[in-house]
Design an enzyme around this catalytic site. Structure first.
Site, PDB file in Angstrom:
ATOM      1  N   ASP A  47     -52.772  34.583 -68.028  1.00  0.00           N
ATOM      2  CA  ASP A  47     -52.290  33.882 -69.232  1.00  0.00           C
ATOM      3  C   ASP A  47     -52.952  34.397 -70.511  1.00  0.00           C
ATOM      4  O   ASP A  47     -53.137  33.643 -71.472  1.00  0.00           O
ATOM      5  CB  ASP A  47     -52.520  32.351 -69.140  1.00  0.00           C
ATOM      6  CG  ASP A  47     -51.949  31.768 -67.874  1.00  0.00           C
ATOM      7  OD1 ASP A  47     -50.833  32.177 -67.502  1.00  0.00           O
ATOM      8  OD2 ASP A  47     -52.613  30.923 -67.250  1.00  0.00           O
ATOM      9  N   LYS A 101     -50.311  38.772 -72.104  1.00  0.00           N
ATOM     10  CA  LYS A 101     -49.849  40.131 -71.766  1.00  0.00           C
ATOM     11  C   LYS A 101     -48.384  40.321 -72.132  1.00  0.00           C
ATOM     12  O   LYS A 101     -47.991  41.393 -72.588  1.00  0.00           O
ATOM     13  CB  LYS A 101     -50.036  40.415 -70.263  1.00  0.00           C
ATOM     14  CG  LYS A 101     -51.477  40.422 -69.815  1.00  0.00           C
ATOM     15  CD  LYS A 101     -51.587  40.657 -68.335  1.00  0.00           C
ATOM     16  CE  LYS A 101     -51.062  39.514 -67.490  1.00  0.00           C
ATOM     17  NZ  LYS A 101     -51.818  38.253 -67.564  1.00  0.00           N
ATOM     18  N   GLY A 117     -45.846  34.256 -65.400  1.00  0.00           N
ATOM     19  CA  GLY A 117     -44.898  33.675 -66.343  1.00  0.00           C
ATOM     20  C   GLY A 117     -45.200  34.228 -67.708  1.00  0.00           C
ATOM     21  O   GLY A 117     -46.270  33.986 -68.255  1.00  0.00           O
ATOM     22  N   HIS A 118     -44.311  35.042 -68.216  1.00  0.00           N
ATOM     23  CA  HIS A 118     -44.527  35.625 -69.534  1.00  0.00           C
ATOM     24  C   HIS A 118     -43.609  34.966 -70.542  1.00  0.00           C
ATOM     25  O   HIS A 118     -42.404  34.917 -70.329  1.00  0.00           O
ATOM     26  CB  HIS A 118     -44.226  37.134 -69.516  1.00  0.00           C
ATOM     27  CG  HIS A 118     -45.265  37.920 -68.791  1.00  0.00           C
ATOM     28  ND1 HIS A 118     -45.065  39.224 -68.417  1.00  0.00           N
ATOM     29  CD2 HIS A 118     -46.499  37.601 -68.395  1.00  0.00           C
ATOM     30  CE1 HIS A 118     -46.158  39.662 -67.812  1.00  0.00           C
ATOM     31  NE2 HIS A 118     -47.031  38.693 -67.782  1.00  0.00           N
ATOM     32  N   GLN A 175     -51.218  38.243 -63.808  1.00  0.00           N
ATOM     33  CA  GLN A 175     -52.488  37.529 -63.569  1.00  0.00           C
ATOM     34  C   GLN A 175     -53.636  38.265 -64.288  1.00  0.00           C
ATOM     35  O   GLN A 175     -53.381  38.908 -65.288  1.00  0.00           O
ATOM     36  CB  GLN A 175     -52.772  37.370 -62.062  1.00  0.00           C
ATOM     37  CG  GLN A 175     -51.825  36.420 -61.344  1.00  0.00           C
ATOM     38  CD  GLN A 175     -50.512  37.049 -60.946  1.00  0.00           C
ATOM     39  OE1 GLN A 175     -50.489  38.114 -60.374  1.00  0.00           O
ATOM     40  NE2 GLN A 175     -49.405  36.407 -61.229  1.00  0.00           N
TER      41      GLN A 175
END
Ligand code: IMP
Length: 445
Positions: free
Chosen positions: A21, A24, A48-49, A231
């Protein structure tokens, strides 16, 4: 094909240097307009981006952020685990919003996350009770376990309904037995499973490719390739805070093994870290702030998970873990995100070392038990009140912010290449003489 010199390799690996988180997605989105390829090499839809572009907010799980650029080819590498049902939903959602997804390719060697993996992940967490890992519940661990136990289903099976059904028939009975006997779960019906996955095979089968060969060809052509890590270093299966980690190798070296690229292709590595630290799930977190500052960071930084919606644990920047992440990844540059979130904090702390059982240490301890006993030793900096969201060049940052960033760079020992001061693409500062200048439209004079 000509012989490729190392200095002609145009690749950049982007990895998380904390507990995930780190932002990225935003950094990759910013850099991918100049990339010919964006490649994922590990993890699955536990990632999750969030990418913000103007009024549009995109939440991506499998698909690289590069998909938003119509010219960019996006690969899901062999090191990934892919949930076909979730991937289809993700592609449909993107298409519905006018994004062309025809530039996506899936490695035939990636492994599939099946419904029974998710059921096993959830049941296992329930069984672990207060010892739970705090997984995302996406079936990541069980899917990687099956890969290693040689009873997984690979994405290559998506091209042929017959062989997919055969493989499912081979592996399902064992999973059903484990689910029923150990966890009291009713298990899954073979016929229903075949019917459930059929539309996904139709949709994804044509995207399955020998991505290792495709990547080698593009590299030989001198194309610019971004490797998108998911991650972060501290969640790495080997180097992270085991067992409170994910099940894949999240460090830069995995960009080679997770795509079939030789290690010499990994020459530049950008480590993304927040100007503070967050963590989701269980496990030690030395700079966690359980008082007012932690709440402020959570609220100002909207620190709630993209995948699970869980509220993130928050604390101060930790240079001990950043130095460790720099070492195990071979970081050649840093991207510091969410600097704007620190605006308005009266003071800002930065952990430079730990105090551990009466001893001061500057390195990250190997044993999680030792880490749990570490207290951060802080350097404290005056905060600043200015809103940073409109700043576009380093010189225009408040003096206090520059002072903090210089100390951060110094304590990690790696140059800062990029600073993010808001979620939008435009809210990005590219630093002077940065290794990413060729990847960005902005050049600082
Ligand atoms: P899993 O990857 O779902 O097995 O979860 C294992 C650990 O990694 C848990 O602590 C999760 O919260 C954490 N984790 C997995 N993916 C992410 C991510 O993308 N960001 C932050 N934490 C993650």
């Amino acid at each position: 094909m000509g012989v490729k010199q190392l200095d002609q390799v145009n690749s950049l690996v982007i990895v998380g240097a904390q507990w995930g988180d780190e932002g990225k997605g935003k950094v990759i989105d910013f850099l991918s307009s100049k990339a010919d390829l964006v490649v994922r090499f590990q993890g699955g839809d536990n990632a999750g981006h969030t990418v913000v572009y103007g009024a549009n907010v995109f939440k991506l799980h499998h698909v690289p952020s590069g998909i938003l650029n119509p010219e960019t080819l996006c690969l899901l590498g062999n090191g990934m685990v892919i949930n076909p049902l979730v991937l289809v939903r993700e592609l449909d959602e993107l298409e519905k919003r006018g994004i062309d997804t025809s530039n996506l390719r899936i490695s035939a060697k990636a492994h599939l996350i099946m419904a029974y993996h998710q059921a096993l992940d959830e049941a296992n967490e329930v069984m672990l009770a207060e010892k739970k890992i705090g997984t995302t519940g996406r079936g990541i661990g069980p899917a990687y376990a099956d890969k290693v136990l040689r009873r997984g289903i690979r994405a290559g099976e998506l091209v042929d309904f017959g062989s997919f059904g055969e493989r499912l028939n081979e592996v399902l009975p064992l999973h059903n037995r484990i689910l029923k006997d150990i966890y009291g779960h009713p298990g899954f019906n073979l016929k229903e499973m075949n019917a459930l996955y059929r539309p996904a095979l139709n949709r994804l089968g044509p995207l399955v490719t020998d991505t290792t060969r495709l990547l080698a060809e593009k590299m030989a052509e001198g194309k610019k390739i971004l490797f998108e890590g998911a991650q972060g270093a501290l969640l790495d299966i080997d180097h992270g805070t085991y067992p409170y980690v994910t099940s894949s190798s999240t460090v830069a070296a995995a960009a080679a093994s997770g795509t079939g690229l030789g290690p010499a292709g990994v020459t530049r590595v950008l480590g993304v870290l927040k100007a503070y630290t967050t963590r989701v799930g269980e496990g030690p977190f030395p700079t966690e702030d359980l008082a007012e500052a932690g709440d402020q960071l959570r609220e100002r930084g909207s620190e709630f998970g993209t995948t699970t919606g869980r509220s993130r644990r928050c604390g101060w920047f930790d240079a001990v873990i950043a130095r460790y992440a720099a070492r195990i990844n071979g970081l050649t540059g840093l991207a510091v995100t969410k600097l704007d979130v620190l605006s308005g904090m009266e003071v800002i702390n930065l952990a430079v070392k730990y105090s551990c059982n009466g001893r001061e240490i500057e390195y990250f301890p190997e044993r999680i038990r030792d880490l749990s006993q570490c207290e951060p030793v802080y350097r404290t900096f005056p905060g600043w009140d200015e809103d940073l969201s409109m700043v576009r060049c380093y010189e225009d940052l408040p003096e206090a912010a520059k002072h903090f960033l210089e100390a951060l760079e110094d304590s990690v020992g790696v140059k800062i290449d990029l600073i993010s001061i808001g979620p939008d693409r435009s809210q990005t500062i590219v630093c002077k003489n940065s290794q990413i200048e060729i990847w960005s439209n902005c050049r600082q004079e």
